[in-house]
Design an enzyme around this catalytic site. Structure first.
Site, PDB file in Angstrom:
ATOM      1  N   SER A   1      99.084  35.083  67.396  1.00  0.00           N
ATOM      2  CA  SER A   1      99.061  34.603  66.142  1.00  0.00           C
ATOM      3  C   SER A   1      98.469  35.311  64.910  1.00  0.00           C
ATOM      4  CB  SER A   1      98.513  33.039  66.340  1.00  0.00           C
ATOM      5  OG  SER A   1      97.085  33.186  66.222  1.00  0.00           O
TER       6      SER A   1
ATOM      7  N   LYS B   1      92.346  31.147  62.787  1.00  0.00           N
ATOM      8  CA  LYS B   1      93.190  31.401  61.756  1.00  0.00           C
ATOM      9  C   LYS B   1      92.480  31.527  60.489  1.00  0.00           C
ATOM     10  CE  LYS B   1      96.337  29.314  64.529  1.00  0.00           C
ATOM     11  NZ  LYS B   1      97.378  30.295  65.286  1.00  0.00           N
TER      12      LYS B   1
END
Length: 313
Positions: free
Chosen positions: A123, A195
């Site tokens: 990701s 993230k």
């Protein structure tokens, strides 16, 4: 019989001296010699006073030197006894000391300064690759505040991830758990996510403008950290970040289940209280050693949000 001259007495003492027989000494001279001999004997006897000596004033030659020598010999012997011993035991003791110090330091660092994590997914490509090991700074978000662009690791308190399967216990599972606890191994529990922070409390984050860009407080972002291998698929959203929360997105936008895809839970926001820390460096593998950047140039022209300065609690 020798002849003698009439009127001349015989000198018997001269005859005795010539024949080797000592002449008789006078009583006074004999007494003086006896006194001198007694003085010499008294002076030669250790620990006794000689004529004119005061009590305790006489030191025997070599007495103090002998005591010092004995003390020195004792010290050298003690040193030899200390140094002597089984060299293997001494080596093991030193190794054990080093290991204990390393474990204690690692635990303190892991508790108060840095902690290691393992990257299991794509990701964040190409900022972070699968199997990268990173260190996070535990001083962020407290006492140092988060900034836009920070790469953060946070606990999955909102259930973004499926429940982790129970790993079968092996004979050395306890060793791995112990090393993870003290910080010598990265946490691979897979119940953490990594993230990038795009919106802080009070920011309005939206997508997309005519060029497909994300905007923060009305300013479109040229996100240089987004994976250039793929053009991000447009996904419309328009949110205002509440106090105590942040909006996060993955750098590999087409392969990141981030705030955009979890708006049904907590609005897609991440609680600042769930943030473990800010990722600072890639520690492993060696060919990927790198300091992670928060790209301040991307957010340079973004004005402060409506609730800027919130403590995030």
């Amino acid at each position: 019989m020798p002849e003698t001259t009439p009127g001349t007495p015989e000198r018997h003492d001269d005859v005795r001296q010539r024949e080797g027989t000592p002449a008789t000494e006078s009583p006074r001279r004999a007494a003086r010699k006896a006194a001198l001999a007694a003085d010499r004997q008294a002076a030669e006897r250790p620990g006794l006073e000689g004529p004119g000596d005061s009590a305790g004033a006489r030191d025997e030659p070599g007495a103090s030197g002998g005591a010092e020598g004995a003390a020195e010999d004792t010290g050298e012997g003690a040193g030899k006894n200390t140094k002597s011993g089984n060299p293997l035991l001494l080596w093991l003791k030193e190794i054990a000391t080093v290991v204990v110090i390393a474990v204690v330091l690692s635990f303190l660092i892991k508790t108060f300064l840095f902690r290691a994590f393992y990257i299991p997914s794509e990701s964040m490509v190409n900022t972070l690759d699968i199997n990268d090991r990173i260190f996070i700074n535990l001083l962020v978000p407290e006492p140092f505040a988060l900034q836009r662009g920070d790469v953060v690791v946070f606990r999955d308190a909102q259930g973004w991830l499926p429940a982790a399967a129970q790993k079968p216990a092996g004979p050395f599972t306890w060793v791995q758990d112990g090393l993870e606890f003290v910080g010598l191994l990265p946490d691979d529990s897979e119940q953490h996510l990594v993230k990038r922070v795009v919106g802080l409390p009070g920011d309005r984050v939206s997508c997309c403008d005519a060029s497909g860009r994300v905007s923060v407080n009305g300013v479109p972002l040229d996100e240089s950290y987004v994976n250039p291998a793929e053009i991000p698929s447009p996904m419309s959203f328009d949110v205002v970040v509440p106090a105590g929360k942040v909006w996060v997105m993955g750098d590999n936008r087409n392969h990141s289940a981030d705030s955009r895809l979890h708006q049904q839970v907590n609005g897609g926001f991440v609680n600042i209280s769930d943030v473990e820390g800010k990722a600072t460096v890639i520690a492993w593998p060696v060919n990927r050693w790198n300091v992670l950047d928060n790209h301040p140039d991307v957010f340079r022209n973004v004005p402060a949000g409506a609730a800027a300065g919130s403590d995030g609690k």
